[in-house]
Design an enzyme around this catalytic site. Structure first.
Site, PDB file in Angstrom:
ATOM      1  N   ARG A 111       1.718 -30.017  -6.815  1.00 14.52           N
ATOM      2  CA  ARG A 111       0.986 -30.907  -7.469  1.00 14.52           C
ATOM      3  C   ARG A 111      -0.526 -30.691  -6.926  1.00 14.52           C
ATOM      4  NH1 ARG A 111       1.501 -36.825  -4.436  1.00 14.52           N
ATOM      5  NH2 ARG A 111       0.730 -36.276  -2.618  1.00 14.52           N
ATOM      6  N   ASN A 149      -4.536 -38.856  -9.112  1.00  9.10           N
ATOM      7  CA  ASN A 149      -3.541 -39.300  -7.491  1.00  9.10           C
ATOM      8  C   ASN A 149      -4.244 -38.551  -6.706  1.00  9.10           C
ATOM      9  OD1 ASN A 149      -1.258 -40.727  -6.090  1.00  9.10           O
ATOM     10  ND2 ASN A 149      -1.039 -38.534  -5.555  1.00  9.10           N
ATOM     11  N   GLU A 150      -4.873 -38.931  -5.562  1.00 12.74           N
ATOM     12  CA  GLU A 150      -4.960 -38.067  -4.300  1.00 12.74           C
ATOM     13  C   GLU A 150      -5.885 -37.001  -4.761  1.00 12.74           C
ATOM     14  OE1 GLU A 150      -1.814 -39.912  -1.049  1.00 12.74           O
ATOM     15  OE2 GLU A 150      -1.513 -38.096  -1.932  1.00 12.74           O
ATOM     16  N   GLU A 307      -1.167 -47.614  -0.989  1.00 17.06           N
ATOM     17  CA  GLU A 307      -0.155 -46.868  -0.447  1.00 17.06           C
ATOM     18  C   GLU A 307      -0.130 -46.763   1.098  1.00 17.06           C
ATOM     19  OE1 GLU A 307       1.168 -42.578  -1.194  1.00 17.06           O
ATOM     20  OE2 GLU A 307       0.230 -42.808  -3.533  1.00 17.06           O
TER      21      GLU A 307
END
Length: 714
Positions: A111, A149-150, A307
């Site tokens: 990812r 995301n991130e 998170e």
């Protein structure tokens, strides 16, 4: 308030219903209610489901989840799903595949695997964000957009090379200016055509990850890659904002993550969110500093804890369980430092691939009869009871600690003087020393409004950007106290040395100049020797050193060394501390010498100075001191500036923090010890987690790994 659709501290986390069947969803909803969960983050890595090919979108599964979750009273944090591109995109549009540091073209997999300058990635990601906004923008369950995301990871492909050259043209305007800024006459690097510029990686200027032949080139490439990824965020943000202007937009940051300039990123986000994953042995003050940094990115605005794990992580070397009470303690720690949400990764534990052993609210056993679930449900009840009382409460620290990503990059890329210099660790030493004294500190950027603080600390401010020195001078002249350290004021924003003597533009306000920098081996130590009276003048050794260095005497080191040896050998009334890492050899230009080195050929030379500048004072700590020194030094500085600790006294592992709102101060007492702790309150209040029971001034106890929140008049 993040959203008036849910005016309380949000409680929830990442949910992947696409990995489960309808029967499991029903059980999930039942258990969400038991736990008090009211927010679910969905669609984080679902691009391949949302878009099976370049012309087809299929949101049937997402439609179903919106209706099911909304029917259960659960709000939705909707991710755009672009954190991992689909396999079909990699096959049909290979420009989305990154080239790594060693020059290798990646294949599909993992990812965060997309080139930020890929035309295909930018086109398809913005299009997906638009489709999602068109479909769900008016849905009542939608609370916030979660873009990608991130973000992270650099690319060195041909698209990035071309993008880098365009970025440089915009930044410098001409090759002449580029060559001057990079000092390219060194090693015959003069560029005569923009096409001659290539990314600095293992095939060109860099090796070992952060070693480089040309700091200016490598520093600019980090700026460029951070900006490139930020441009990707802005493309998706603008796509959803065009259709949902009133829905806030965020993306989850990662604390001290080194590759992105989060102060620059935060300016483009409606609310900062971040993912908190400390190890079992991470100092709790380092986690607190990370929370305060995330809060500081947007000028003190509350942030989202996007998170954390309910129990254990899956990716660290040793994935320890969170001991009973620790999840609750660390959750309230986030709230204490500015979080208006408490959210987990993940709500149900995956059964396959690399995150199947990452903790979750619902474990593999699949029911609520687990220690983790009981703790999650108990915390959910507390958050429900507190409701929205803490929302938008702010900090009111009198101390600001400057943190700057570009300065960090420059230090990491520096070709000296020591590989042991760690910018985050040096900043944390000052933060930790204040925390141990129960003194609150904000983490702030170089362009913050210093006038809001009584003390501003800028550890290892190696790179001084335009305007920073002038801001420091205004702050000190108006009565503020400024503290900086060794290896400061060396270079400008291009990583070009300021000639004329270190600390460059800070030389006037500090009243010193630095001649040399000694790098000590890991096992080496020197000593800091000072007068016992911090507020008085430094005695024999310092006075002698000041006279010698001000005169520029060639024999200053020898004479002062003898004086220092006499003092260290038994003179009364003097304190000594250890120091190491780096030692600046400085001379006073009007600054008062408060301490000197005790050893080596520079024994007797200044190690700590203070300069009166206007109505304020500027301190220079010329070396990396031990914990005892910083405790005594910062205690004195705080006392001189009338800065009171949050509590009069506390047990060793008890952390304090405070948020203020509508005339109320919420004092958090967080006990990180495995035994009961305590704090001495100077004034009483109401116990927010104890049903509002009255708490008197004086000593109050805090259970092992427990939390108390005392509501007081501000």
């Amino acid at each position: 308030m993040i959203s008036n659709k849910l005016p309380k501290i949000w409680y929830g986390g990442d949910y992947n219903p696409e990995q489960w069947d309808a029967e499991t969803w029903s059980e999930d909803h039942r258990m969400f209610k038991l736990a008090g969960i009211d927010v679910a983050t969905i669609n984080v890595f679902s691009w391949a489901l949302d878009q099976p090919d370049e012309d087809t979108y299929d949101f049937a599964w997402l439609d179903e989840q919106f209706e099911l979750l909304h029917g259960q009273g659960i709000g939705i944090c909707l991710a755009t799903g672009t954190g991992a591109h689909p396999a079909w995109m990699a096959r049909r549009h290979p420009d989305v595949l990154r080239v790594d540091f060693d020059g290798r073209k990646r294949r599909f997999g993992g990812r965060h695997n997309s080139c930020p300058n890929s035309p295909a990635y930018r086109k398809f990601s913005a299009a997906l964000a638009t489709k999602l906004a068109e479909r769900y923008g008016s849905h009542p369950a939608l609370l916030i957009w979660h873009v990608s995301n991130e973000y992270g990871g650099y690319c060195y492909c041909d698209n990035c090379a071309a993008g880098f050259r365009s970025w440089l043209q915009q930044r410098y305007g001409s090759l002449e200016e580029l060559n001057r800024s990079w000092n390219t006459r060194f090693w015959g690097h003069t560029f005569y055509d923009w096409e001659e510029v290539v990314p600095p990686n293992a095939l060109s200027e860099e090796w070992g990850g952060s070693r480089t032949n040309f700091q200016g080139i490598s520093l600019d490439y980090r700026r460029f890659q951070s900006d490139s990824l930020l441009d990707c965020f802005k493309l998706e943000r603008d796509a959803v904002k065009a259709l949902t202007p009133d829905i806030p937009v965020t993306t989850n940051l990662m604390g001290f993550y080194p590759e992105l300039d989060y102060f620059k990123w935060a300016k483009e986000m409606d609310v900062v969110s971040w993912d908190n994953y400390p190890s079992i042995d991470t100092p709790h003050s380092l986690t607190a500093m990370a929370h305060d940094l995330m809060r500081g990115l947007k000028d003190g605005q509350p942030f989202m804890l996007m998170e954390q794990t309910p129990s254990q992580q899956n990716w660290q070397a040793y994935n320890s369980l969170k001991r009973p009470g620790v999840m609750r303690l660390w959750s309230w720690q986030a709230v204490a430092h500015g979080a208006d949400t408490v959210m987990f990764f993940q709500l149900r534990r995956s059964i396959g691939a690399c995150e199947k052993y990452h903790g979750a609210v619902i474990e593999h056993v699949g029911h609520e009869h687990t220690r983790v679930f009981r703790e999650v449900a108990e915390l959910g009840g507390e958050l429900q009871a507190v409701g929205g009382e803490l929302l938008d409460a702010r900090g009111d620290a009198a101390v600001g600690i400057v943190f700057d990503w570009e300065n960090r990059w420059a230090i990491d890329l520096s070709s000296g003087p020591t590989v042991a210099l760690d910018y985050v660790k040096e900043a944390h030493k000052y933060y930790d020393a204040l925390a141990k004294q129960q003194v609150a500190a904000d983490m702030i950027g170089v362009d913050a409004d210093f006038s809001r603080y009584r003390v501003v600390i800028a550890p290892v401010m190696y790179m001084v950007k335009p305007g920073f020195a002038a801001a420091v001078e205004r702050f000190v002249e108006a009565g503020g106290t400024f503290i900086t350290t060794f290896f400061s004021g060396i270079v400008d924003e291009r990583d070009i040395v300021r000639t004329g003597g270190y600390p460059g533009e800070l030389r006037q306000v500090l009243g010193i100049w630095s001649e040399e920098i000694d790098a000590l081996l890991p096992e080496q130590r020197n000593r800091i020797v000072l007068s016992s009276a911090w507020s008085g003048g430094a005695e024999d050794a310092a006075a002698e050193a000041q006279r010698q260095t001000a005169a520029g005497s060639e024999h200053a080191g020898t004479a002062a060394a003898g004086t220092s040896a006499r003092i260290a050998g038994g003179a009364s009334g003097l304190a000594e501390y250890e120091c190491g890492l780096l030692c600046d050899l400085i001379h006073s230009e009007g600054a008062e010498v408060k301490a000197v080195y005790g050893d080596d050929f520079y024994a007797g030379m200044p190690a700590l100075t203070v300069n009166r500048f206007g109505a304020g004072r500027a301190w220079y700590v010329a070396t990396s001191p031990d914990e005892a020194f910083l405790g005594d030094f910062l205690r004195e500085v705080c006392a001189e500036n009338g800065i009171e600790p949050l509590v009069a006294e506390a047990s060793a592992e008890l952390e304090t923090a405070a948020r203020v709102k509508d005339g109320q101060r919420y004092l958090f007492l967080l006990n990180h010890a495995a035994e009961e702790g305590w704090a001495e309150l100077s004034s009483g209040g109401d116990d927010l987690l104890g049903g509002g029971a009255s708490v008197a001034a004086g000593r109050v106890s805090v259970p092992a790994r427990g939390v108390r929140i005392i509501r007081q008049r501000a």
